[in-house]
Design a protein around this motif. Structure first.
Motif, PDB file in Angstrom:
ATOM      1  N   ASP A 260      22.626  27.573  38.390  1.00 37.99           N
ATOM      2  CA  ASP A 260      23.672  28.575  38.165  1.00 37.99           C
ATOM      3  C   ASP A 260      25.001  27.960  38.615  1.00 37.99           C
ATOM      4  N   ASN A 261      25.856  27.617  37.647  1.00 36.96           N
ATOM      5  CA  ASN A 261      27.081  26.888  37.982  1.00 36.96           C
ATOM      6  C   ASN A 261      28.068  27.725  38.791  1.00 36.96           C
ATOM      7  N   LYS A 262      28.162  29.026  38.480  1.00 38.73           N
ATOM      8  CA  LYS A 262      29.086  29.892  39.217  1.00 38.73           C
ATOM      9  C   LYS A 262      28.709  29.940  40.689  1.00 38.73           C
ATOM     10  N   LYS A 298      34.173  23.251  34.041  1.00 38.95           N
ATOM     11  CA  LYS A 298      33.410  24.210  33.221  1.00 38.95           C
ATOM     12  C   LYS A 298      33.500  23.890  31.733  1.00 38.95           C
ATOM     13  N   GLN A 313      26.505  20.670  30.717  1.00 35.17           N
ATOM     14  CA  GLN A 313      27.083  21.984  31.016  1.00 35.17           C
ATOM     15  C   GLN A 313      26.689  22.910  29.878  1.00 35.17           C
ATOM     16  N   TYR A 315      27.101  26.699  28.992  1.00 33.46           N
ATOM     17  CA  TYR A 315      27.692  28.007  29.298  1.00 33.46           C
ATOM     18  C   TYR A 315      27.939  28.112  30.802  1.00 33.46           C
ATOM     19  N   ASP A 316      27.233  29.008  31.485  1.00 31.41           N
ATOM     20  CA  ASP A 316      27.457  29.166  32.931  1.00 31.41           C
ATOM     21  C   ASP A 316      26.379  28.452  33.750  1.00 31.41           C
ATOM     22  N   ARG A 317      25.753  27.472  33.127  1.00 24.76           N
ATOM     23  CA  ARG A 317      24.689  26.755  33.815  1.00 24.76           C
ATOM     24  C   ARG A 317      24.852  25.246  33.670  1.00 24.76           C
TER      25      ARG A 317
END
Length: 464
Positions: A260-262, A298, A313, A315-317
């Motif tokens: 989970d990048n966020k 991102k 990368q 999306y958000d992962r």
């Protein structure tokens, strides 16, 4: 001058400090014939009654120095016989191994030695392997790692215990070992290659450390203390790193891991760097920094890390792992009334036809769906996505399947490998995710098709 009792007592303190030995242990001692290993063997022999130890010696003839190697072997064998300690002798063609594995002779010798030590330990049912690394070896390792470029872990030096390997002499300096041998009239072998300054470790030992000692005569002791402090801090940070990985990990499968990048970005940069190094231990500084930059910016994209490994990368992962091979796309028939195990997909699926069903008792989730059988067109089968596939999402309009998956932010590598439950008219269910708007359950439904995923191995992560 260090007396025999004084040195042995210090070794005992090291043993106690790091819990290196348990009473009644069977210990295999690596003995090259050099000063360190002879000292270790002699000291453990002195302590065997106190600790109720069973001792075994191991010597590897690397066959690198011709007659000298054979004389080392003979010396170790005779020394062990004198102490009445069983000795295991092995021979290895290290040069051939180094050529096959494309390694330096030093690295090849180390790999072969550790492999044979572990094999011998298992065969003799020993509890541990004792090696003669001392405080000087540790200082050389720290300086060597510093010169090559290293993080905190590299500056920790040689650990006193790792898995089943113990190092009772790690806090003893080489001069003290030599004095112990003199006091006890113990002879030893000398490996002339240890004087070759072309070998980096020898260069540090013979050229660098003597110069540094002019600045700090207690250099070896200072580095030993530094290593000890850093090992404790590194252990603490490793614990924090493991906790972070558990928090940010979305999926782990055979090909790789998704983060989970966020959440990843919410942690301190130092921890983020350690997370990546923990997950990808063979990766160098530059590649780690590239992943960090991609995460911060991102930007959707791919970084080739090694021949087989990449970071992407999505999306958000962030995905770290191998490329997922494009599966062979064939339709696999799924019969009604029993479970079907599709090994290539890693899925076991069960399809049942029911005349009655209590929808309140059926948990419709990512693993279960129910259809109105009268609206279906059997037979049923599983397959992967094909060009031109169209899909009517439940509650939505018909569109290309690719667009549905993109809207749901499903990464391309996953889109290719999502199994689809179909009939002859089209896609009924994207396994683990959306179902089709076709064949909904209504008050008029008289026959129910219950489809359940019984198991789904992590061959392809479910991210729908």
């Amino acid at each position: 001058m260090v007396g025999q009792d004084s040195l042995i007592n210090r070794v005992k303190k090291t043993i106690k400090k790091y819990a290196l030995l348990k009473p009644k242990s069977r210990i295999l001692i690596g003995v090259s014939g050099g000063p360190d290993s002879i000292c270790l063997l002699h000291i453990l022999n002195q302590l065997k009654d106190e600790y109720k130890l069973q001792l075994f010696a191991f010597h590897l003839n690397h066959q690198l120095r011709g007659k000298e190697s054979d004389e080392d072997e003979k010396f170790v064998k005779q020394f062990c016989q004198k102490l009445k300690i069983p000795c295991q002798i092995k021979r290895a063609k290290v040069r051939k191994y180094a050529k096959q594995k494309k390694l330096s002779l030093e690295q090849a010798a180390r790999e072969v030695r550790y492999q044979l030590l572990e094999q011998t330990r298992k065969r003799l049912r020993c509890d541990g392997i004792a090696l003669g690394h001392n405080a000087n070896d540790n200082a050389e390792t720290v300086i060597l790692n510093l010169v090559r470029g290293t993080g905190l872990t590299g500056l920790c030096g040689i650990p006193p215990i790792r898995d089943r390997i113990i190092r009772p002499l790690l806090e003893i300096e080489r001069d003290e070992i030599m004095q112990y041998l003199i006091n006890n009239k113990l002879t030893y072998r000398v490996d002339k290659t240890n004087r070759n300054p072309k070998i980096p470790r020898n260069f540090i030992r013979t050229k660098i450390i003597p110069q540094l000692k002019k600045l700090n005569p207690r250099l070896i002791e200072t580095i030993s203390k530094l290593s000890n402090i850093l090992r404790q801090e590194d252990s603490y940070l490793n614990g924090l790193t493991d906790n972070v990985i558990e928090q940010i990990r979305k999926e782990r499968s055979k090909p790789g891991i998704t983060l989970d990048n966020k959440l990843f970005l919410s942690y301190n940069l130092a921890l983020r760097r350690r997370v990546l190094k923990s997950l990808l231990p063979t990766l160098g500084y530059d590649k780690i920094e590239q992943i960090l930059k991609m995460s911060e910016e991102k930007t959707v994209g791919t970084i080739q890390l090694t021949k087989d490994l990449f970071a992407r990368q999505e999306y958000d992962r962030i995905y770290l792992g191998k490329k997922v091979p494009i599966p062979i796309n064939q339709a696999i028939p799924i019969p009604i009334g029993k479970s079907s195990l599709i090994k290539d997909m890693g899925i076991e699926i069960e399809v049942k036809l029911k005349s009655k069903i209590d929808l309140n008792s059926v948990k419709v989730d990512k693993n279960t769906e129910v259809f109105d059988y009268s609206e279906l067109a059997p037979p049923f089968y599983l397959r992967y996505r094909r060009p031109g596939d169209r899909f009517i999402p439940f509650g939505g309009q018909e569109k290309k399947l690719k667009e549905v998956l993109i809207d749901d932010k499903i990464p391309r590598r996953v889109r290719l490998c999502l199994p689809l439950f179909c009939d002859t008219k089209g896609i009924l269910w994207i396994l683990g995710g959306r179902r089709s708007a076709r064949a909904p359950i209504t008050p008029k439904t008289k026959r129910f098709l219950l489809v359940r995923i019984k198991q789904w191995k992590d061959q392809t992560p479910r991210t729908v």
